[in-house]
Design a protein around this motif. Structure first.
Motif, PDB file in Angstrom:
ATOM      1  N   ALA A 133       0.832  -1.208   0.000  1.00 15.05           N
ATOM      2  CA  ALA A 133       0.000   0.000   0.000  1.00 15.05           C
ATOM      3  C   ALA A 133       0.866   1.257   0.000  1.00 15.05           C
ATOM      4  O   ALA A 133       0.551   2.237  -0.681  1.00 15.05           O
ATOM      5  CB  ALA A 133      -0.927   0.000   1.218  1.00 15.05           C
ATOM      6  N   VAL A 149      -6.110   3.211  -3.280  1.00 15.26           N
ATOM      7  CA  VAL A 149      -5.616   1.893  -2.891  1.00 15.26           C
ATOM      8  C   VAL A 149      -4.873   2.023  -1.567  1.00 15.26           C
ATOM      9  O   VAL A 149      -3.914   2.793  -1.453  1.00 15.26           O
ATOM     10  CB  VAL A 149      -4.688   1.312  -3.971  1.00 15.26           C
ATOM     11  CG1 VAL A 149      -4.190  -0.063  -3.546  1.00 15.26           C
ATOM     12  CG2 VAL A 149      -5.409   1.228  -5.308  1.00 15.26           C
ATOM     13  N   THR A 150      -5.308   1.268  -0.549  1.00 19.36           N
ATOM     14  CA  THR A 150      -4.710   1.335   0.785  1.00 19.36           C
ATOM     15  C   THR A 150      -4.475  -0.071   1.337  1.00 19.36           C
ATOM     16  O   THR A 150      -4.717  -1.069   0.640  1.00 19.36           O
ATOM     17  CB  THR A 150      -5.641   2.106   1.748  1.00 19.36           C
ATOM     18  OG1 THR A 150      -6.872   1.369   1.879  1.00 19.36           O
ATOM     19  CG2 THR A 150      -5.946   3.507   1.222  1.00 19.36           C
ATOM     20  N   LYS A 152      -6.174  -1.821   3.273  1.00 20.94           N
ATOM     21  CA  LYS A 152      -7.367  -2.661   3.347  1.00 20.94           C
ATOM     22  C   LYS A 152      -7.594  -3.485   2.077  1.00 20.94           C
ATOM     23  O   LYS A 152      -8.403  -4.418   2.082  1.00 20.94           O
ATOM     24  CB  LYS A 152      -8.600  -1.803   3.642  1.00 20.94           C
ATOM     25  CG  LYS A 152      -9.014  -0.890   2.498  1.00 20.94           C
ATOM     26  CD  LYS A 152     -10.247  -0.071   2.873  1.00 20.94           C
ATOM     27  CE  LYS A 152     -10.701   0.815   1.705  1.00 20.94           C
ATOM     28  NZ  LYS A 152     -11.884   1.631   2.055  1.00 20.94           N
ATOM     29  N   HIS A 153      -6.876  -3.140   0.998  1.00 14.45           N
ATOM     30  CA  HIS A 153      -7.057  -3.854  -0.265  1.00 14.45           C
ATOM     31  C   HIS A 153      -6.146  -5.076  -0.413  1.00 14.45           C
ATOM     32  O   HIS A 153      -6.210  -5.779  -1.420  1.00 14.45           O
ATOM     33  CB  HIS A 153      -6.806  -2.907  -1.441  1.00 14.45           C
ATOM     34  CG  HIS A 153      -7.829  -1.825  -1.563  1.00 14.45           C
ATOM     35  ND1 HIS A 153      -7.676  -0.580  -1.019  1.00 14.45           N
ATOM     36  CD2 HIS A 153      -9.061  -1.813  -2.160  1.00 14.45           C
ATOM     37  CE1 HIS A 153      -8.738   0.165  -1.286  1.00 14.45           C
ATOM     38  NE2 HIS A 153      -9.586  -0.562  -1.973  1.00 14.45           N
ATOM     39  N   LEU A 165      -4.216  -8.968  -3.845  1.00 17.21           N
ATOM     40  CA  LEU A 165      -5.381  -8.107  -3.740  1.00 17.21           C
ATOM     41  C   LEU A 165      -6.555  -8.903  -3.187  1.00 17.21           C
ATOM     42  O   LEU A 165      -6.790 -10.049  -3.594  1.00 17.21           O
ATOM     43  CB  LEU A 165      -5.754  -7.547  -5.107  1.00 17.21           C
ATOM     44  CG  LEU A 165      -4.894  -6.411  -5.652  1.00 17.21           C
ATOM     45  CD1 LEU A 165      -5.254  -6.148  -7.111  1.00 17.21           C
ATOM     46  CD2 LEU A 165      -5.080  -5.147  -4.829  1.00 17.21           C
ATOM     47  N   LYS A 166      -7.295  -8.312  -2.260  1.00 13.85           N
ATOM     48  CA  LYS A 166      -8.502  -8.949  -1.762  1.00 13.85           C
ATOM     49  C   LYS A 166      -9.544  -8.999  -2.868  1.00 13.85           C
ATOM     50  O   LYS A 166      -9.439  -8.302  -3.869  1.00 13.85           O
ATOM     51  CB  LYS A 166      -9.044  -8.178  -0.555  1.00 13.85           C
ATOM     52  CG  LYS A 166      -8.167  -8.306   0.680  1.00 13.85           C
ATOM     53  CD  LYS A 166      -8.756  -7.553   1.857  1.00 13.85           C
ATOM     54  CE  LYS A 166      -7.873  -7.709   3.086  1.00 13.85           C
ATOM     55  NZ  LYS A 166      -8.386  -6.935   4.252  1.00 13.85           N
ATOM     56  N   PRO A 168     -12.161  -8.260  -5.293  1.00 14.20           N
ATOM     57  CA  PRO A 168     -12.900  -7.055  -5.689  1.00 14.20           C
ATOM     58  C   PRO A 168     -14.380  -7.380  -5.870  1.00 14.20           C
ATOM     59  O   PRO A 168     -14.759  -8.543  -6.046  1.00 14.20           O
ATOM     60  CB  PRO A 168     -12.248  -6.668  -7.025  1.00 14.20           C
ATOM     61  CG  PRO A 168     -11.704  -7.957  -7.560  1.00 14.20           C
ATOM     62  CD  PRO A 168     -11.323  -8.787  -6.365  1.00 14.20           C
TER      63      PRO A 168
END
Length: 218
Positions: A133, A149-150, A152-153, A165-166, A168
């Motif tokens: 991040a 984009v931080t 948490k992604h 990436l989690k 989407p």
């Protein structure tokens, strides 16, 4: 690679989607940075292009390169046979593309003939793993984008050894590196690694001076 909307000259811009003035078009190809004719061709297309290059410790990079190639070509010569003209004398074989790619200062010199350093952003490959991040925040700043984009992604995939990436909203599964990525590197003896570090050191120092940042590849 990022550039504004422009008329379509006879170049690969014609193959990209049309964009509005408020949008950017991005395209990636690993070989761009090390291909001699690429800076001239991109400059001819758009001199306002912004360039993003991910760099990592060149010793780690060449071992990773060999590991991936070996997975596809089991009868590949040994790493030492490819990396050295004469290992006992410490003569590295710069004709092997995997070695040459990590000589970043040489490639950057070619790019700086066509683009100012202010239009090139270097992503720290090691930090991209430990702080994805943070690295992408710097990329978003470079492109003049809002920091969307931080942390948490992302989540850390222990199998791959890389952040992914989690999931989407538009997909049923998380996005992670492909099957050929994230392999355990082959074991290279300490002396070989030290010889490669000695070889790359002057190129690294010159690269640090050129970009104004010490990546601490030791």
């Amino acid at each position: 690679m990022q550039h504004p909307h422009s008329s379509c000259p006879k170049s690969f811009r014609c193959l990209m989607p049309r964009t509005m003035e408020s949008q950017i078009t991005m395209e990636k190809t690993p070989s761009y940075f090390v291909t001699r004719e690429t800076p001239r061709r991109i400059s001819a297309m758009s001199r306002d292009t912004k360039l993003i290059v991910v760099v990592r410790d060149p010793v780690t990079r060449v071992i990773s390169d060999y590991t991936q190639t070996l997975s596809k070509t089991p009868d590949l010569p040994s790493f030492q046979d490819l990396a050295f003209q004469n290992q006992s004398l410490g003569l590295v074989d710069t004709s092997w593309n995997a070695i040459r790619i990590g000589m970043y200062a040489l490639h950057l010199e070619n790019w700086l003939r066509y683009f100012p350093l202010s239009q090139i952003h270097f992503v720290n490959g090691e930090r991209l793993i430990t702080d994805p991040a943070g690295e992408l925040a710097r990329v978003q700043d470079f492109l003049g984008l809002k920091r969307i984009v931080t942390d948490k992604h992302f989540y850390f995939n222990r199998t791959k050894g890389f952040p992914c990436l989690k999931k989407p909203e538009s997909s049923s599964s998380p996005r992670c590196l492909g099957k050929s990525k994230g392999r355990t590197h082959i074991q290279i003896d300490h002396d070989t690694i030290e010889q490669l570090r000695d070889f790359y050191r002057p190129y690294n120092v010159k690269f640090y001076e050129m970009v104004g940042h010490d990546f601490r590849w030791e």
